[in-house]
Write an enzyme that holds these catalytic residues in place. Structure first.
Site, PDB file in Angstrom:
ATOM      1  N   HIS A  23       0.842  -1.205   0.000  1.00 50.73           N
ATOM      2  CA  HIS A  23       0.000   0.000   0.000  1.00 50.73           C
ATOM      3  C   HIS A  23       0.880   1.260   0.000  1.00 50.73           C
ATOM      4  CE1 HIS A  23      -3.053  -2.644   2.340  1.00 50.73           C
ATOM      5  NE2 HIS A  23      -3.513  -2.510   1.102  1.00 50.73           N
ATOM      6  N   LYS A  47     -17.035  -6.007   8.569  1.00 52.76           N
ATOM      7  CA  LYS A  47     -15.995  -6.980   8.188  1.00 52.76           C
ATOM      8  C   LYS A  47     -15.168  -7.402   9.404  1.00 52.76           C
ATOM      9  CE  LYS A  47     -14.610  -5.947   3.355  1.00 52.76           C
ATOM     10  NZ  LYS A  47     -13.398  -5.528   2.600  1.00 52.76           N
ATOM     11  N   ARG A  96      -1.839  -6.367  -7.851  1.00 52.34           N
ATOM     12  CA  ARG A  96      -0.651  -7.194  -7.617  1.00 52.34           C
ATOM     13  C   ARG A  96      -0.533  -8.226  -8.731  1.00 52.34           C
ATOM     14  NH1 ARG A  96      -2.699  -8.206  -1.645  1.00 52.34           N
ATOM     15  NH2 ARG A  96      -4.495  -8.436  -3.004  1.00 52.34           N
ATOM     16  N   SER A 134      -2.734  -7.617   3.526  1.00 56.31           N
ATOM     17  CA  SER A 134      -3.030  -7.414   4.948  1.00 56.31           C
ATOM     18  C   SER A 134      -3.437  -8.737   5.579  1.00 56.31           C
ATOM     19  CB  SER A 134      -4.169  -6.402   5.106  1.00 56.31           C
ATOM     20  OG  SER A 134      -3.832  -5.175   4.518  1.00 56.31           O
TER      21      SER A 134
HETATM   22  O1  PNS Z   1      -8.995  -2.689   0.541  1.00 54.66           O
HETATM   23  P1  PNS Z   1     -10.253  -3.227  -0.041  1.00 54.66           P
HETATM   24  O2  PNS Z   1     -11.092  -3.896   1.029  1.00 54.66           O
HETATM   25  O3  PNS Z   1     -10.001  -4.133  -1.222  1.00 54.66           O
HETATM   26  O4  PNS Z   1     -11.083  -1.959  -0.598  1.00 54.66           O
HETATM   27  C1  PNS Z   1     -12.376  -2.134  -1.125  1.00 54.66           C
HETATM   28  C2  PNS Z   1     -13.067  -0.772  -1.405  1.00 54.66           C
HETATM   29  C3  PNS Z   1     -12.987   0.119  -0.186  1.00 54.66           C
HETATM   30  C4  PNS Z   1     -12.388  -0.086  -2.557  1.00 54.66           C
HETATM   31  C5  PNS Z   1     -14.541  -1.092  -1.785  1.00 54.66           C
HETATM   32  O5  PNS Z   1     -15.088  -1.978  -0.860  1.00 54.66           O
HETATM   33  C6  PNS Z   1     -15.412   0.166  -1.839  1.00 54.66           C
HETATM   34  O6  PNS Z   1     -15.261   0.989  -2.706  1.00 54.66           O
HETATM   35  N1  PNS Z   1     -16.351   0.296  -0.864  1.00 54.66           N
HETATM   36  C7  PNS Z   1     -17.222   1.417  -0.740  1.00 54.66           C
HETATM   37  C8  PNS Z   1     -18.664   1.068  -1.108  1.00 54.66           C
HETATM   38  C9  PNS Z   1     -18.858   1.093  -2.625  1.00 54.66           C
HETATM   39  O7  PNS Z   1     -18.706   2.117  -3.266  1.00 54.66           O
HETATM   40  N2  PNS Z   1     -19.209  -0.067  -3.190  1.00 54.66           N
HETATM   41  C10 PNS Z   1     -19.394  -0.243  -4.612  1.00 54.66           C
HETATM   42  C11 PNS Z   1     -18.075  -0.611  -5.294  1.00 54.66           C
HETATM   43  S1  PNS Z   1     -18.305  -0.916  -7.014  1.00 54.66           S
END
Ligand code: PNS
Length: 174
Positions: A23, A47, A96, A134
Site C-alpha cells: 500500500h 468486516k 498485484r 493485509s
Molecule cells: O482494501 P479493499 O477492502 O479491497 O477496498 C475495497 C473498497 C474500499 C475499494 C470497496 O469496498 C469500496 O469501494 N467500498 C465502498 C462502497 C462502494 O462504493 N461499493 C461499490 C463498489 S463498485
C-alpha cells in the site's frame, strides 16, 4: 512544464487493515501522479477489522507523513459519491497479480457506470510486494512468522501488540 494532471485530486480507497508496504508503495507512486492524494479508509465494521478506523487512520497518517500532498480520511457509503464530494476525478487501486484483476475490473466498471466522470487508475506496486496482503500478514504474525519488511515499522509494532496479545488470550486470529 507543468502537466495538466498536476492539479488533479485522486482517492486511494481501501480497508488498510493494516497498511502494508505494498500500500505504501502505491501511495508513493500515486502521490507523484496526483496533485493531491486522499487516502480513504473504509469504515467497514461489519468486516470485523483487526484495527478500528481511528487506529488505521493513525497508522496511515504516520506512514503518509513523508508525502506532502497526501491526506488521510475515512469514508462510508458509495466510493464514487465520496470522490465527487471531495472533488476527486481519479480513483487509484493497486494491482498485484492477475488474480486481483477480475474483482478490480468489476468494481471499476461499476463505479464508471455510477459516475462516468470518475476514472479508475490501476497502479502496480513493486514486484517485491506482489505477494503481500493485509490478510496474509495478520495470519503470518499470528502463527509466529517474521513480517519484517512487509509492513511499515509502526504497523509491525502495533500488529505484534494486538495479535500476540490475542494469541496469549486464546482468541483465534483471522
Ligand atoms: O482494501 P479493499 O477492502 O479491497 O477496498 C475495497 C473498497 C474500499 C475499494 C470497496 O469496498 C469500496 O469501494 N467500498 C465502498 C462502497 C462502494 O462504493 N461499493 C461499490 C463498489 S463498485
Amino acid at each position: 512544464m507543468e502537466l495538466p494532471q498536476a492539479g488533479l485530486t485522486a482517492i486511494y480507497p481501501g480497508s488498510f487493515d493494516p497498511i502494508t508496504n505494498g500500500h505504501r508503495d502505491v501511495i508513493s507512486r500515486a502521490s507523484k501522479i496526483a496533485g493531491r492524494l486522499i487516502v480513504a479508509v473504509l469504515k467497514n465494521e461489519s468486516k470485523r477489522p483487526l484495527f478500528s478506523v481511528p487506529e488505521r487512520i493513525e497508522m496511515m497518517t504516520q506512514v503518509a507523513e513523508e508525502f506532502p500532498n497526501v491526506v488521510v480520511e475515512s469514508f462510508d457509503g458509495l466510493l464514487v459519491d465520496y470522490a465527487a464530494a471531495r472533488g476527486a476525478s481519479l480513483i487509484i487501486r493497486g494491482i498485484r497479480a492477475i488474480s486481483d484483476y477480475e474483482n478490480e475490473l468489476q468494481m471499476a466498471l461499476m463505479n464508471r457506470r455510477l459516475r462516468p466522470d470518475v476514472e479508475t487508475v490501476f497502479l502496480m506496486a513493486g514486484e517485491q510486494y506482489s505477494f503481500v496482503s493485509s490478510r496474509l500478514v495478520k495470519e503470518i504474525i499470528g502463527l509466529g512468522g517474521d513480517i519484517r519488511g512487509l509492513v511499515p515499522p509502526v504497523v509491525e509494532a502495533k500488529l505484534k501488540d494486538r495479535i500476540l496479545g490475542q494469541v496469549e488470550r486464546g482468541i483465534a486470529v483471522k
